[in-house]
Design a protein around this motif. Structure first.
Motif, PDB file in Angstrom:
ATOM      1  N   GLU A  71       0.823  -1.206   0.000  1.00  0.00           N
ATOM      2  CA  GLU A  71       0.000   0.000   0.000  1.00  0.00           C
ATOM      3  C   GLU A  71       0.861   1.263   0.000  1.00  0.00           C
ATOM      4  OE1 GLU A  71      -2.260  -3.419   1.304  1.00  0.00           O
ATOM      5  OE2 GLU A  71      -0.382  -2.574   2.050  1.00  0.00           O
ATOM      6  N   ARG A  72       1.951   1.233   0.770  1.00  0.00           N
ATOM      7  CA  ARG A  72       2.842   2.396   0.825  1.00  0.00           C
ATOM      8  C   ARG A  72       3.533   2.613  -0.524  1.00  0.00           C
ATOM      9  NH1 ARG A  72       8.069   3.170   4.853  1.00  0.00           N
ATOM     10  NH2 ARG A  72       8.680   5.224   4.080  1.00  0.00           N
ATOM     11  N   MET A  74       2.387   1.775  -3.519  1.00  0.00           N
ATOM     12  CA  MET A  74       1.427   2.307  -4.478  1.00  0.00           C
ATOM     13  C   MET A  74       1.071   3.756  -4.170  1.00  0.00           C
ATOM     14  SD  MET A  74       1.178  -0.053  -6.617  1.00  0.00           S
ATOM     15  CE  MET A  74      -0.169   0.538  -7.635  1.00  0.00           C
ATOM     16  N   ARG A  75       1.033   4.117  -2.891  1.00  0.00           N
ATOM     17  CA  ARG A  75       0.738   5.498  -2.519  1.00  0.00           C
ATOM     18  C   ARG A  75       1.850   6.437  -3.014  1.00  0.00           C
ATOM     19  NH1 ARG A  75      -0.073   4.614   2.379  1.00  0.00           N
ATOM     20  NH2 ARG A  75       1.908   5.251   3.301  1.00  0.00           N
ATOM     21  N   GLU A  76       3.115   5.986  -2.884  1.00  0.00           N
ATOM     22  CA  GLU A  76       4.225   6.813  -3.347  1.00  0.00           C
ATOM     23  C   GLU A  76       4.203   6.949  -4.870  1.00  0.00           C
ATOM     24  OE1 GLU A  76       6.490   8.508  -1.344  1.00  0.00           O
ATOM     25  OE2 GLU A  76       4.971   7.903   0.107  1.00  0.00           O
ATOM     26  N   TYR A  77       3.890   5.867  -5.561  1.00  0.00           N
ATOM     27  CA  TYR A  77       3.761   5.947  -7.011  1.00  0.00           C
ATOM     28  C   TYR A  77       2.664   6.936  -7.397  1.00  0.00           C
ATOM     29  CZ  TYR A  77       6.814   2.227  -8.799  1.00  0.00           C
ATOM     30  OH  TYR A  77       7.894   1.483  -9.184  1.00  0.00           O
ATOM     31  N   GLY A  78       1.557   6.901  -6.661  1.00  0.00           N
ATOM     32  CA  GLY A  78       0.459   7.812  -6.953  1.00  0.00           C
ATOM     33  C   GLY A  78       0.859   9.265  -6.769  1.00  0.00           C
ATOM     34  N   ARG A  79       1.641   9.545  -5.748  1.00  0.00           N
ATOM     35  CA  ARG A  79       2.097  10.917  -5.516  1.00  0.00           C
ATOM     36  C   ARG A  79       2.916  11.422  -6.690  1.00  0.00           C
ATOM     37  NH1 ARG A  79       3.754  10.037   0.851  1.00  0.00           N
ATOM     38  NH2 ARG A  79       1.991  11.150   1.752  1.00  0.00           N
ATOM     39  N   ASP A 125       2.572  17.647   1.429  1.00  0.00           N
ATOM     40  CA  ASP A 125       3.431  16.463   1.475  1.00  0.00           C
ATOM     41  C   ASP A 125       3.478  15.732   0.141  1.00  0.00           C
ATOM     42  OD1 ASP A 125       4.025  16.968   4.103  1.00  0.00           O
ATOM     43  OD2 ASP A 125       2.580  15.524   4.917  1.00  0.00           O
ATOM     44  N   ASP A 126       2.350  15.610  -0.523  1.00  0.00           N
ATOM     45  CA  ASP A 126       2.324  14.880  -1.788  1.00  0.00           C
ATOM     46  C   ASP A 126       3.233  15.538  -2.824  1.00  0.00           C
ATOM     47  OD1 ASP A 126       0.598  13.082  -0.719  1.00  0.00           O
ATOM     48  OD2 ASP A 126      -1.191  13.822  -1.754  1.00  0.00           O
ATOM     49  N   MET A 156       2.212   1.619 -12.252  1.00  0.00           N
ATOM     50  CA  MET A 156       0.874   1.382 -11.720  1.00  0.00           C
ATOM     51  C   MET A 156      -0.012   0.706 -12.759  1.00  0.00           C
ATOM     52  SD  MET A 156       0.034   4.712  -9.338  1.00  0.00           S
ATOM     53  CE  MET A 156       0.478   5.948 -10.567  1.00  0.00           C
ATOM     54  N   ARG A 181      -4.304  -6.930  -5.873  1.00  0.00           N
ATOM     55  CA  ARG A 181      -3.579  -6.779  -4.613  1.00  0.00           C
ATOM     56  C   ARG A 181      -2.314  -7.637  -4.602  1.00  0.00           C
ATOM     57  NH1 ARG A 181      -4.240  -4.923   0.435  1.00  0.00           N
ATOM     58  NH2 ARG A 181      -3.249  -6.050   2.140  1.00  0.00           N
TER      59      ARG A 181
END
Length: 206
Positions: A71-72, A74-79, A125-126, A156, A181
């Protein structure tokens, strides 16, 4: 080291090699199996319960030492992929003067462009995490560089199977039943392994 109870030396080597790139065919070749039958052998090895247990044990060990989750990742990739540079840089065009073209008589403006960086304290932050470099050259010029959006978006998209209908990091062998997932976990694991090996190499160099 991964759990290797019940595995032959070649099978244990396959476990380590598979965790490098999650490619069973290449892992079988690097582990010493015949290249001509590596694809079949790789699939057979991944059907071995003891090998799967060893792979999972190694993954869990690396996850515990790095504290990185899918999850972390994918969140960084999204940012990075969805970053908006306008949140980090402001620019505006100013008209200094208007002059007429002597040949056509048409008015034309003389423009200058002001560029201003947003103070780091004001960045959300993003946006801050999507910036890879801020530098000043010898003449005092400033440069701001964002992380590569295309690479992040491609990564992604690959996880979600958008390129070729397959999901997962190994396009050649990703099982059809792998869900999103699980694919994200596979991608995250490769990144975790790379980070851990980098730390270990740095420690060995001291």
């Amino acid at each position: 080291m991964p759990k290797t109870d019940g595995l032959t030396p070649k099978q244990a080597k396959f476990v380590e090699e598979y965790l490098v790139d999650l490619n069973a065919t290449q892992a079988a070749i690097r582990a010493g199996y015949a290249e001509s039958g590596a694809r079949t052998e790789g699939s057979r090895l991944l059907a071995n319960a003891d090998i799967i247990d060893a792979i999972n044990a190694r993954r869990e060990a690396i996850a515990k030492t790095t504290s990185i989750t899918p999850e972390r990742i994918m969140r960084e990739y999204g940012r990075i992929g969805f970053a908006d540079i306008r949140k980090a840089v402001k620019w505006r065009s100013n008209i200094l003067a208007e002059v007429k073209d002597p040949d056509t008589g048409e008015a034309a403006g003389i423009h200058t462009t002001d560029i201003e960086f947003v103070d780091s304290e004001q960045l959300d932050d993003d946006t801050a995490l999507a910036i890879s470099e801020v530098a000043k050259d010898a003449r005092g010029g400033l440069k701001l560089k964002m992380h590569d959006k295309k690479t992040a978006l491609d990564s992604m998209a690959r996880v979600f199977g958008m390129f070729d209908g397959k999901k997962g990091a190994d396009d050649d062998e990703a099982p059809a039943e792998m869900d999103v997932r699980q694919a994200a976990r596979e991608l995250a694991f490769m990144l975790m392994r790379g980070m851990k090996e980098g730390v270990e190499d740095a420690a060995d160099a001291k």
